[in-house]
Design an enzyme around this catalytic site. Sequence first.
Site, PDB file in Angstrom:
ATOM      1  N   SER A 140       0.845  -1.199   0.000  1.00 59.88           N
ATOM      2  CA  SER A 140       0.000   0.000   0.000  1.00 59.88           C
ATOM      3  C   SER A 140       0.875   1.241   0.000  1.00 59.88           C
ATOM      4  O   SER A 140       1.983   1.229   0.555  1.00 59.88           O
ATOM      5  CB  SER A 140      -0.877   0.020   1.257  1.00 59.88           C
ATOM      6  OG  SER A 140      -1.538   1.261   1.374  1.00 59.88           O
ATOM      7  N   TYR A 155      -1.249  -0.919  10.268  1.00 65.92           N
ATOM      8  CA  TYR A 155      -1.506  -1.262   8.861  1.00 65.92           C
ATOM      9  C   TYR A 155      -0.303  -0.845   8.009  1.00 65.92           C
ATOM     10  O   TYR A 155       0.168  -1.619   7.163  1.00 65.92           O
ATOM     11  CB  TYR A 155      -2.790  -0.575   8.391  1.00 65.92           C
ATOM     12  CG  TYR A 155      -3.133  -0.789   6.931  1.00 65.92           C
ATOM     13  CD1 TYR A 155      -3.688  -1.989   6.479  1.00 65.92           C
ATOM     14  CD2 TYR A 155      -2.917   0.224   5.988  1.00 65.92           C
ATOM     15  CE1 TYR A 155      -4.007  -2.177   5.136  1.00 65.92           C
ATOM     16  CE2 TYR A 155      -3.235   0.045   4.647  1.00 65.92           C
ATOM     17  CZ  TYR A 155      -3.782  -1.159   4.225  1.00 65.92           C
ATOM     18  OH  TYR A 155      -4.092  -1.339   2.896  1.00 65.92           O
ATOM     19  N   LYS A 159       2.071  -3.395   5.845  1.00 63.09           N
ATOM     20  CA  LYS A 159       2.289  -3.246   4.405  1.00 63.09           C
ATOM     21  C   LYS A 159       3.758  -2.952   4.088  1.00 63.09           C
ATOM     22  O   LYS A 159       4.260  -3.335   3.026  1.00 63.09           O
ATOM     23  CB  LYS A 159       1.374  -2.151   3.851  1.00 63.09           C
ATOM     24  CG  LYS A 159      -0.113  -2.523   3.893  1.00 63.09           C
ATOM     25  CD  LYS A 159      -0.407  -3.817   3.137  1.00 63.09           C
ATOM     26  CE  LYS A 159      -1.880  -4.048   2.871  1.00 63.09           C
ATOM     27  NZ  LYS A 159      -2.132  -5.316   2.180  1.00 63.09           N
TER      28      LYS A 159
HETATM   29  P1  NAD Z   1     -11.629  -5.741   0.279  1.00 62.45           P
HETATM   30  O1  NAD Z   1     -12.052  -5.610   1.706  1.00 62.45           O
HETATM   31  O2  NAD Z   1     -12.680  -5.689  -0.779  1.00 62.45           O
HETATM   32  O3  NAD Z   1     -10.788  -7.085   0.054  1.00 62.45           O
HETATM   33  C1  NAD Z   1     -10.099  -7.775   1.042  1.00 62.45           C
HETATM   34  C2  NAD Z   1     -10.453  -9.242   0.933  1.00 62.45           C
HETATM   35  O4  NAD Z   1      -9.617  -9.996   1.818  1.00 62.45           O
HETATM   36  C3  NAD Z   1     -11.909  -9.555   1.319  1.00 62.45           C
HETATM   37  O5  NAD Z   1     -12.528 -10.305   0.291  1.00 62.45           O
HETATM   38  C4  NAD Z   1     -11.764 -10.362   2.603  1.00 62.45           C
HETATM   39  O6  NAD Z   1     -12.794 -11.323   2.804  1.00 62.45           O
HETATM   40  C5  NAD Z   1     -10.406 -11.010   2.387  1.00 62.45           C
HETATM   41  N1  NAD Z   1      -9.793 -11.495   3.632  1.00 62.45           N
HETATM   42  C6  NAD Z   1      -9.744 -10.869   4.832  1.00 62.45           C
HETATM   43  N2  NAD Z   1      -9.132 -11.649   5.731  1.00 62.45           N
HETATM   44  C7  NAD Z   1      -8.772 -12.778   5.081  1.00 62.45           C
HETATM   45  C8  NAD Z   1      -8.105 -13.968   5.476  1.00 62.45           C
HETATM   46  N3  NAD Z   1      -7.678 -14.145   6.741  1.00 62.45           N
HETATM   47  N4  NAD Z   1      -7.913 -14.928   4.547  1.00 62.45           N
HETATM   48  C9  NAD Z   1      -8.353 -14.779   3.273  1.00 62.45           C
HETATM   49  N5  NAD Z   1      -8.983 -13.672   2.841  1.00 62.45           N
HETATM   50  C10 NAD Z   1      -9.198 -12.689   3.739  1.00 62.45           C
HETATM   51  O7  NAD Z   1     -10.575  -4.584   0.064  1.00 62.45           O
HETATM   52  P2  NAD Z   1      -9.633  -4.186  -1.170  1.00 62.45           P
HETATM   53  O8  NAD Z   1      -9.583  -2.702  -1.162  1.00 62.45           O
HETATM   54  O9  NAD Z   1     -10.010  -4.898  -2.399  1.00 62.45           O
HETATM   55  O10 NAD Z   1      -8.233  -4.693  -0.627  1.00 62.45           O
HETATM   56  C11 NAD Z   1      -7.408  -5.627  -1.281  1.00 62.45           C
HETATM   57  C12 NAD Z   1      -5.980  -5.412  -0.838  1.00 62.45           C
HETATM   58  O11 NAD Z   1      -5.534  -4.147  -1.293  1.00 62.45           O
HETATM   59  C13 NAD Z   1      -5.775  -5.418   0.675  1.00 62.45           C
HETATM   60  O12 NAD Z   1      -4.554  -6.062   0.978  1.00 62.45           O
HETATM   61  C14 NAD Z   1      -5.663  -3.944   0.999  1.00 62.45           C
HETATM   62  O13 NAD Z   1      -4.953  -3.701   2.186  1.00 62.45           O
HETATM   63  C15 NAD Z   1      -4.932  -3.435  -0.225  1.00 62.45           C
HETATM   64  N6  NAD Z   1      -5.041  -2.003  -0.491  1.00 62.45           N
HETATM   65  C16 NAD Z   1      -6.251  -1.429  -0.721  1.00 62.45           C
HETATM   66  C17 NAD Z   1      -6.318  -0.069  -0.973  1.00 62.45           C
HETATM   67  C18 NAD Z   1      -7.614   0.637  -1.222  1.00 62.45           C
HETATM   68  O14 NAD Z   1      -7.615   1.878  -1.212  1.00 62.45           O
HETATM   69  N7  NAD Z   1      -8.699  -0.049  -1.463  1.00 62.45           N
HETATM   70  C19 NAD Z   1      -5.134   0.690  -0.990  1.00 62.45           C
HETATM   71  C20 NAD Z   1      -3.916   0.056  -0.761  1.00 62.45           C
HETATM   72  C21 NAD Z   1      -3.874  -1.297  -0.526  1.00 62.45           C
END
Ligand code: NAD
Length: 249
Positions: A140, A155, A159
């Site tokens: 991230s 967090y 990351k």
């Molecule tokens: P999201 O909440 O839609 O997706 C996260 C997924 O991880 C969910 O489907 C959840 O059920 C699954 N999950 C949680 N715990 C788990 C476990 N123990 N085992 C297996 N699956 C598990 O959110 P997103 O925004 O699509 O996030 C995806 C990734 O991107 C994450 O790692 C998040 O930290 C990262 N990220 C997101 C953003 C953003 O702005 N959306 C920015 C930077 C990084």
Amino acid sequence: MLLKDQVAIITGGAGVNGLGFATARLMAAQGAKVAILDLERADPVAAAAQLGAGHIGLVADVTDKASCEAAAAAVLKAFGRIDTLVNNAGITQPVKTLEITGADYDRILDVSLRGTLYMSQAVLPTMRSQQSGSIVCISSVSAQRGGGILGGPHYSAAKAGVLGLARAMAREFGPENIRINCITPGLIGTDIIKGKLTEEKKAEIAETIPLARLGRADDIAGACVFLASPLSTYCTGITLDVNGGMLIH
Ligand code: NAD
């Protein structure tokens, strides 16, 4: 097609508005056979069915080593090889340093950091026997800029840990033609930010981004396909910023 007949695993890929599902959809469109892994409550089987025939959904908790190993074995049984792993599962929590409890720390680090290690360990023996593979780890911008948008310091730490882990694995497995890279998304409109930012706050943030908008899940999916595909065969240990210019460094 960039990923014809390749086999890709995406953790945390069941949320249809998430980065993982967008990546699954784009990889499937590029010819990959996709395995979506997620927690039972997220219903990975239903998510995989939305991709069409020939893809699978598996219940797997990335914080549990046995669960990761069972999922990797099931993918191998179904498809016979594993070309790509996207370590995408992650959770966040908007708290300040002094509010972080031990349980919070464990929960947040366990999914992003321990999960990245366990899933990578589960697929690496197969990639090693193939002498090829690509692992993409979703970090991230929070790791680079010190949080400040949504996630707490734990967090950011999780990351940032992913960046270190991926770089060290890239060094170790490069000689075996296994590439390991990170993507650092900026702020992407998925369920993870749902209810956590007002529309005004989102507009305020968009004004500070050179590309003048929040990211879309497909912006990250494209970067994942690039890192999984032969277009990136000389990239390992890299951190690919996909943030609209939010952080230029
Ligand atoms: P999201 O909440 O839609 O997706 C996260 C997924 O991880 C969910 O489907 C959840 O059920 C699954 N999950 C949680 N715990 C788990 C476990 N123990 N085992 C297996 N699956 C598990 O959110 P997103 O925004 O699509 O996030 C995806 C990734 O991107 C994450 O790692 C998040 O930290 C990262 N990220 C997101 C953003 C953003 O702005 N959306 C920015 C930077 C990084």
